[in-house]
Design a protein around this motif. Structure first.
Motif, PDB file in Angstrom:
ATOM      1  N   GLY A 237      -2.463  -2.797   4.043  1.00  0.00           N
ATOM      2  CA  GLY A 237      -2.978  -2.524   2.703  1.00  0.00           C
ATOM      3  C   GLY A 237      -4.188  -3.365   2.384  1.00  0.00           C
ATOM      4  O   GLY A 237      -5.182  -2.878   1.836  1.00  0.00           O
ATOM      5  N   HIS A 238      -4.117  -4.645   2.735  1.00  0.00           N
ATOM      6  CA  HIS A 238      -5.254  -5.530   2.489  1.00  0.00           C
ATOM      7  C   HIS A 238      -6.461  -5.119   3.319  1.00  0.00           C
ATOM      8  O   HIS A 238      -7.601  -5.174   2.839  1.00  0.00           O
ATOM      9  CB  HIS A 238      -4.860  -6.971   2.823  1.00  0.00           C
ATOM     10  CG  HIS A 238      -3.926  -7.584   1.831  1.00  0.00           C
ATOM     11  ND1 HIS A 238      -3.201  -8.719   2.081  1.00  0.00           N
ATOM     12  CD2 HIS A 238      -3.582  -7.203   0.585  1.00  0.00           C
ATOM     13  CE1 HIS A 238      -2.466  -9.028   1.035  1.00  0.00           C
ATOM     14  NE2 HIS A 238      -2.678  -8.122   0.104  1.00  0.00           N
TER      15      HIS A 238
ATOM     16  N   MET B 226      -4.031   5.805  -2.785  1.00  0.00           N
ATOM     17  CA  MET B 226      -3.335   4.873  -1.889  1.00  0.00           C
ATOM     18  C   MET B 226      -2.514   3.839  -2.647  1.00  0.00           C
ATOM     19  O   MET B 226      -1.530   3.323  -2.135  1.00  0.00           O
ATOM     20  CB  MET B 226      -4.347   4.167  -0.981  1.00  0.00           C
ATOM     21  CG  MET B 226      -4.989   5.086   0.059  1.00  0.00           C
ATOM     22  SD  MET B 226      -6.458   4.349   0.816  1.00  0.00           S
ATOM     23  CE  MET B 226      -5.746   2.907   1.574  1.00  0.00           C
ATOM     24  N   PHE B 227      -2.921   3.530  -3.882  1.00  0.00           N
ATOM     25  CA  PHE B 227      -2.238   2.489  -4.650  1.00  0.00           C
ATOM     26  C   PHE B 227      -1.593   3.117  -5.878  1.00  0.00           C
ATOM     27  O   PHE B 227      -2.229   3.857  -6.624  1.00  0.00           O
ATOM     28  CB  PHE B 227      -3.213   1.385  -5.057  1.00  0.00           C
ATOM     29  CG  PHE B 227      -3.784   0.637  -3.878  1.00  0.00           C
ATOM     30  CD1 PHE B 227      -3.123  -0.453  -3.351  1.00  0.00           C
ATOM     31  CD2 PHE B 227      -4.972   1.044  -3.285  1.00  0.00           C
ATOM     32  CE1 PHE B 227      -3.631  -1.134  -2.255  1.00  0.00           C
ATOM     33  CE2 PHE B 227      -5.492   0.373  -2.191  1.00  0.00           C
ATOM     34  CZ  PHE B 227      -4.817  -0.713  -1.667  1.00  0.00           C
TER      35      PHE B 227
ATOM     36  N   ALA C 267       5.221   3.410   2.395  1.00  0.00           N
ATOM     37  CA  ALA C 267       4.339   2.270   2.187  1.00  0.00           C
ATOM     38  C   ALA C 267       3.907   1.728   3.510  1.00  0.00           C
ATOM     39  O   ALA C 267       4.640   1.721   4.482  1.00  0.00           O
ATOM     40  CB  ALA C 267       5.045   1.185   1.377  1.00  0.00           C
TER      41      ALA C 267
ATOM     42  N   LEU D  18       0.855  -1.188   0.000  1.00  0.00           N
ATOM     43  CA  LEU D  18       0.000   0.000   0.000  1.00  0.00           C
ATOM     44  C   LEU D  18       0.880   1.223   0.000  1.00  0.00           C
ATOM     45  O   LEU D  18       1.738   1.386   0.848  1.00  0.00           O
ATOM     46  CB  LEU D  18      -0.893  -0.006   1.228  1.00  0.00           C
ATOM     47  CG  LEU D  18      -1.780   1.222   1.440  1.00  0.00           C
ATOM     48  CD1 LEU D  18      -2.768   1.329   0.306  1.00  0.00           C
ATOM     49  CD2 LEU D  18      -2.486   1.116   2.775  1.00  0.00           C
ATOM     50  N   THR D  19       0.695   2.107  -0.960  1.00  0.00           N
ATOM     51  CA  THR D  19       1.488   3.325  -1.026  1.00  0.00           C
ATOM     52  C   THR D  19       0.575   4.524  -0.976  1.00  0.00           C
ATOM     53  O   THR D  19      -0.563   4.463  -1.397  1.00  0.00           O
ATOM     54  CB  THR D  19       2.315   3.381  -2.321  1.00  0.00           C
ATOM     55  OG1 THR D  19       1.419   3.349  -3.429  1.00  0.00           O
ATOM     56  CG2 THR D  19       3.273   2.217  -2.410  1.00  0.00           C
TER      57      THR D  19
ATOM     58  N   GLU E  11      -0.228  -2.340  -9.535  1.00  0.00           N
ATOM     59  CA  GLU E  11      -0.743  -2.284  -8.159  1.00  0.00           C
ATOM     60  C   GLU E  11      -2.161  -1.713  -8.102  1.00  0.00           C
ATOM     61  O   GLU E  11      -3.058  -2.272  -7.483  1.00  0.00           O
ATOM     62  CB  GLU E  11       0.203  -1.429  -7.318  1.00  0.00           C
ATOM     63  CG  GLU E  11      -0.254  -1.265  -5.902  1.00  0.00           C
ATOM     64  CD  GLU E  11       0.788  -1.733  -4.912  1.00  0.00           C
ATOM     65  OE1 GLU E  11       0.548  -1.561  -3.726  1.00  0.00           O
ATOM     66  OE2 GLU E  11       1.807  -2.288  -5.342  1.00  0.00           O
TER      67      GLU E  11
ATOM     68  N   THR F  56       1.847  -4.816   4.189  1.00  0.00           N
ATOM     69  CA  THR F  56       0.935  -5.494   3.284  1.00  0.00           C
ATOM     70  C   THR F  56      -0.395  -5.805   3.968  1.00  0.00           C
ATOM     71  O   THR F  56      -1.457  -5.639   3.382  1.00  0.00           O
ATOM     72  CB  THR F  56       1.582  -6.802   2.779  1.00  0.00           C
ATOM     73  OG1 THR F  56       2.782  -6.488   2.102  1.00  0.00           O
ATOM     74  CG2 THR F  56       0.653  -7.519   1.826  1.00  0.00           C
TER      75      THR F  56
END
Length: 467
Positions: A17-18, A135-136, A11, A3-4, A141, A14
């Protein structure tokens, strides 16, 4: 999937991000669920509240009109005030309005609740897309994130058509009340799990006059098109709405050109991929997007199915849409969004053509199912790919309003399409009338092939195959 942030400053883990993507996807599930779950409940709502046929359509149209009318303002507010803030606010408005609709004892309360739901969704939808697109990172991505978003939305459509039929057997009120737990979970989790995205631009105030003129323009046009579907193109409401929308559009254009802080950033009008994306969204809604409207009438009025039977009949279409969404991101990464979008519209056209040619038969499996599955696959591919292509070149500061422009084009086209389809179907549609109506949607899908293939040919960042 990492996730950026939109600015690329770092970032998140992970797992975070999920979790953030899951919250945004559930919110999209909620919007899609509300869109499809009400359709099969319409006859029951009309019977209990003693609504005329012209009034009961406003249970859906009232939502759609205010949704379309407030989208651009909702998108700009997300860019100015912060997408996460508007995400939570939109969920709260949507949830409270759903509760009011579920408890409504008379038509006025229900219709006002549906209008409020539309406004809540108009704030929520561009906020979701703005958060996803900031965000992505652009490229594989973001494509994967948008594919998850689109797949979850398609799952909402699938769940809606089945749940609508099932819940209506108990009470139509549950088609509204079921929204509450989903809205509550997303609103509570968002401040903890979702990164705010690009920083709010507090130094640049929202252009209130432009916002009022823009909203008035879209509202007047949407009301006119909805009136055309029920009262005809020559009705007073239709003509008044069209005239008002034209006057307001001229005033909005003059205001925007002379404003130091326009509602729609001028750079967006020069972003060719966004312009093509808006056109693709319009043709998508005029073709497979309005397939739900036609299939609802086909199953319940022409075939005489009950709400539950109609919901089950919708299920293969909705599942095929989900499947198309699931593979869209991977195909775009491999072949480029321009090629995938052109192929997707081609599949739409083929499925709708097959449905039109076979619907005269009496067998659901042999005469309806093949066209529903093929058009559903194309539908899912088209939906995700057009947003990947249309929003790719938009800067983070304009993601909310850019996404809102595409969605506005989609829903205005949907209202116009329904008005035209009602004219084609006539007051007592038979199989022949349905055939011509579905053929018209196939023609719009074929136009989408041309638009996608001859749209922008340059290769923006992250899409080496071209848009």
């Amino acid at each position: 999937m990492a996730l950026t942030t939109g600015s690329g400053t770092g970032a998140a883990p992970t797992r975070a991000g999920h979790a953030a993507l899951a919250i945004l996807a559930v919110a999209q599930f909620l919007i899609a669920l509300d869109y499809s779950i009400v359709y099969v409940a319409m006859p029951s709502i009309g019977a209990e509240l003693r609504l005329t046929e012209s009034t009961v359509q406003w249970v859906i149209s009232g939502y759609a009109v205010f949704f379309a009318g407030f989208l651009i303002v909702g998108g700009r507010a997300a860019d100015r005030l912060g997408a996460r803030r508007l995400f939570v606010g939109g969920l709260l408005v949507f949830g409270v309005a759903a509760l009011a609709g579920g408890l409504a004892q008379e038509p006025t309360t229900l219709l006002l609740a549906r209008a409020a739901q539309g406004i809540g969704a108009a704030v929520l939808q561009p906020a979701v897309l703005a958060l996803l697109n900031t965000m992505f990172a652009a490229g594989p991505e973001r494509n994967r994130a948008l594919a998850v978003w689109g797949t979850t939305g398609a799952s909402g459509l699938a769940a809606g058509v089945v749940l609508g039929g099932l819940l209506t057997t108990f009470s139509w009120r549950w088609v509204f009340l079921i929204n509450l737990p989903l809205a509550a979970v997303c609103a509570l989790a968002a401040p903890l799990l979702v990164i705010a995205g690009s920083a709010p631009r507090k130094t640049v105030p929202l252009n209130v006059l432009s916002a009022v003129l823009c909203t008035g323009t879209v509202l007047a046009l949407a009301i006119a098109l909805t009136s055309a579907a029920s009262g005809g193109w020559a009705s007073t409401t239709t003509l008044t709405g069209l005239g008002a929308s034209l006057v307001l559009l001229v005033a909005f254009t003059v205001r925007e050109r002379g404003s130091a802080g326009p509602l729609v950033d001028p750079v967006l009008r020069r972003t060719r991929s966004l312009v093509v994306g808006c056109g693709a969204a319009a043709l998508y809604m005029a073709s497979v997007g309005n397939e739900f409207f036609l299939v609802t009438l086909l199953l319940q009025q022409l075939r005489g199915l009950t709400p539950l039977q109609a919901g089950i009949g919708f299920l293969p279409l909705a599942l095929a849409i989900t499947a198309g969404n699931m593979v869209a991101g991977r195909l775009v990464n491999a072949f480029g969004s321009r090629r995938v979008l052109a192929v997707a519209f081609g599949i739409d056209a083929a499925g709708l053509l097959l449905l039109a040619l076979l619907l005269h038969g009496d067998s659901y499996l042999a005469d309806l199912l093949p066209g529903l599955i093929i058009s559903g696959l194309g539908h899912g591919l088209t939906f995700t790919t057009m947003f990947i292509a249309g929003t790719r070149d938009i800067a983070d500061r304009n993601q909310g309003v850019g996404s809102a422009l595409m969605t506005t084009a989609q829903y205005i086209s949907g209202a116009l399409g329904v008005a035209v389809l009602v004219l084609v179907l006539g007051p007592a549609p038979d199989a022949g009338r349905f055939m011509w109506a579905v053929l018209l949607t196939a023609l719009f899908a074929a136009a989408g092939v041309v638009l996608a293939w001859f749209g922008p040919r340059r290769s923006p960042a992250g899409d080496p195959k071209g848009v």
